[in-house]
Design a protein around this motif. Structure first.
Motif, PDB file in Angstrom:
ATOM      1  N   HIS A  59      -2.678  -8.205  -5.621  1.00  0.00           N
ATOM      2  CA  HIS A  59      -2.208  -8.457  -4.254  1.00  0.00           C
ATOM      3  C   HIS A  59      -3.193  -7.943  -3.207  1.00  0.00           C
ATOM      4  N   VAL A  60      -3.724  -6.746  -3.437  1.00  0.00           N
ATOM      5  CA  VAL A  60      -4.654  -6.172  -2.464  1.00  0.00           C
ATOM      6  C   VAL A  60      -5.944  -6.987  -2.411  1.00  0.00           C
ATOM      7  N   PHE A  95      -6.874   5.633  -2.699  1.00  0.00           N
ATOM      8  CA  PHE A  95      -7.391   4.358  -2.198  1.00  0.00           C
ATOM      9  C   PHE A  95      -6.344   3.651  -1.344  1.00  0.00           C
ATOM     10  N   ALA A  96      -5.107   3.557  -1.853  1.00  0.00           N
ATOM     11  CA  ALA A  96      -4.045   2.853  -1.135  1.00  0.00           C
ATOM     12  C   ALA A  96      -3.693   3.574   0.162  1.00  0.00           C
ATOM     13  N   ALA A  97      -3.679   4.907   0.136  1.00  0.00           N
ATOM     14  CA  ALA A  97      -3.343   5.662   1.347  1.00  0.00           C
ATOM     15  C   ALA A  97      -4.402   5.452   2.427  1.00  0.00           C
ATOM     16  N   LEU A 153       0.822  -1.205   0.000  1.00  0.00           N
ATOM     17  CA  LEU A 153       0.000   0.000   0.000  1.00  0.00           C
ATOM     18  C   LEU A 153       0.860   1.261   0.000  1.00  0.00           C
ATOM     19  N   ASP A 154       1.985   1.218   0.710  1.00  0.00           N
ATOM     20  CA  ASP A 154       2.903   2.357   0.695  1.00  0.00           C
ATOM     21  C   ASP A 154       3.457   2.598  -0.705  1.00  0.00           C
ATOM     22  N   THR A 155       3.806   1.511  -1.397  1.00  0.00           N
ATOM     23  CA  THR A 155       4.343   1.636  -2.755  1.00  0.00           C
ATOM     24  C   THR A 155       3.315   2.249  -3.689  1.00  0.00           C
TER      25      THR A 155
END
Length: 202
Positions: free
Chosen positions: A151-152, A89-91, A74-76
């Protein structure tokens, strides 16, 4: 001193997690499994009234291990995705997982369970391997977002699956409440991924 009885869901949860130490093959399966250390019933810590069952502890340990693996993904994405919607979304998902990780660690400490991670070095469904993380970090643009989505999604599906087992069979109210939050976050994330994966209308 009251100790919660183990439930059949403890074994089922570990089987569902597919905890192994064998390498994955090209199809994404794993080699010969090594049985994960079983969680044991832990007495209620002094000053509390809630018992942590083996199911609670097994789920908390899985949650810690799974969140530790997905946070670098998620950081990437939040820092390198070209699509602003993906970065947002990832943040947001990363903040939710970081909060859940902190809560799970605190609950494990409250339970008196060992601080060691029994899943260290194990490859389980929903966990990104070091090789997969390296491939993600070397990808760019659409390829990065496609890999991240895979992956998510795998992580969220497995997280919802084992959290549902905890919600149904856990004993500690704070732990089952955390499971409810994990299910909510995971279901919301999966709905967003479904919308992105749906082909545009003709």
């Amino acid at each position: 001193m009251r100790i919660a009885r183990p439930t059949a869901l403890l074994a089922a949860m570990l089987l569902a997690a597919g905890c192994t130490t064998g390498p994955r093959d090209a199809a994404g399966t794993t080699g010969p499994p090594t049985t994960a250390p079983a969680a044991t019933a832990v007495p209620t810590p002094r000053g509390t009234t809630d018992t942590f069952s083996p199911t609670d502890i097994a789920w908390l340990q899985l949650t810690v291990a799974m969140n530790e693996r997905v946070l670098p993904v998620l950081d990437t994405v939040s820092s390198r995705a070209t699509d602003p919607a993906w970065r947002t979304f990832a943040a947001r998902l990363g903040r939710a997982h970081l909060a859940d990780l902190s809560t799970a660690r605190r609950l494990l400490a409250d339970s008196g369970a060992p601080a060691t991670n029994p899943h260290e070095g194990h490859d389980m469904p929903g966990m990104v391997t070091d090789e997969e993380l390296a491939a993600l970090r070397s990808a760019t643009g659409v390829a990065l977002q496609r890999l991240a989505g895979q992956h998510v999604r795998a992580h969220l599906e497995q997280a919802v699956r084992v959290a549902t087992a905890e919600q149904r069979g856990g004993a500690n109210p704070a732990t089952t409440a955390l499971a409810t939050e994990v299910i909510r976050t995971g279901s919301t994330g999966l709905t967003r991924l479904d919308r992105w994966d749906r082909p545009p209308a003709a």
